[in-house]
Design an enzyme around this catalytic site. Sequence first.
Site, short mmCIF file in Angstrom:
data_model
loop_
_atom_site.label_atom_id
_atom_site.label_comp_id
_atom_site.label_asym_id
_atom_site.label_seq_id
_atom_site.Cartn_x
_atom_site.Cartn_y
_atom_site.Cartn_z
CG PHE A 145 41.57 31.88 39.20
CD1 PHE A 145 41.82 33.24 39.16
CD2 PHE A 145 40.45 31.42 39.88
CE1 PHE A 145 40.94 34.14 39.77
CE2 PHE A 145 39.58 32.30 40.50
CZ PHE A 145 39.83 33.67 40.45
CG ASP A 230 41.74 24.96 43.44
OD1 ASP A 230 40.54 24.63 43.43
OD2 ASP A 230 42.13 26.13 43.42
CE LYS A 259 34.61 28.74 41.30
NZ LYS A 259 34.14 30.08 41.66
#
Length: 404
Positions: A145, A230, A259
């Site tokens: 993801f 990531d 984030k």
Amino acid sequence: MIKDELRTPGAVRDAQRWTAHNYHPLPVVIASAEGAWLTDVDGRRYLDCLAGYSALNFGHRHPKLVDAAHAQLDRLTLTSRAFIHDQFADFCRELAQLCGKDLVLPMNTGAEAVETGIKVARKWGYQVKGVTPGQANIVVAEGNFHGRTTTIVSFSTDEEARADYGPYTPGFRVVPYGDLDALTAAIDGDTVAVLLEPIQGEQGVIVPPAGYLPGVRQVCTTRNVLLLADEIQSGLGRTGTTFACEHEDVVPDMYLLGKALGGGIVPVSAVAADAEVLGVLKPGEHGSTFGGNPLACAVGTEVVRLLATGEFQRRSAELGARLHGGLQALVGKGLLAVRGRGLWAGLDIDPALMTGREASERLMTRGVLAKDTHGSTIRLAPPLVITEEEIDYALAQLAAVLTE
């Protein structure tokens, strides 16, 4: 307050009426928050065990981050990258130093960081490695993801995220996560990068086998391929280290961050790499109007300074041990398996008992907010400011849900 006066039902109905249904949120309407706690429009408090999918690593409204935002709001919020502002250099320098890299390219969302990484890797492949023009490929993992853009969902294996968004972007090779042999076999002379999550979050907090990430690092080095990590969910203290790659002493060629970098206040993302990689970009070849804006940089710099103390990494490691110890005690008592590192856990609930959605709804009624992912799996990712007592409270509520 009597039941007819509750504001939550009407607020939920309004949200469903006026919003595209691309999410299935729990029926709770948050009005305020502080630290690890949320309060809804009817005054009920909840322990936040999701932390905005790790965007709130430092808790809600961390005083230093809020102060940095307030101070910057009174001075300057946006210039675009047409000009240099006085917060830009500090943010880029301090983040680069935290990452151990030469350069930083600020963006806004995690997906933008991933898209930037893909573009830079391809450009590096053509200009530095000498890949055949138009033939660059990137190896990715099943269960990944990395975001929601058209290019990113093109290499997703989640049909719910991918279906009906074609035609899909070519140039990606998907291999099983954790399978070093399959990854090695997928690399050829036109491969420019391997793009991986050190721990797969959306898939259910999947930790790869020991030795996998070092093996990937060695293969990438040997085959002259960039390793893109990531760390948008796994990084910035979540797993007990600054970056999840550190658990196996792996240093990627590029960090993709987001984030928590915005402190839960503004969207901030970034790519960090050495000059031989990010240096392939020249003026006009990539950009973002809001990327690296003054407000984002002011907050992001304070985030980096919080991480530089090491306090939050230590809290995640120490409190994570307490969390995982308590979760392991529930295996065989409603839980089938527990995975994760630090203050991050994926829990597989016995599907004979309930789905992950049902578990999340029952936890909500007990004052704990978490979120389901695939099937009967839920994720726990509380803010790193959570206390021992609050962890014990969350564990007690989970145990009660499993035995209802």
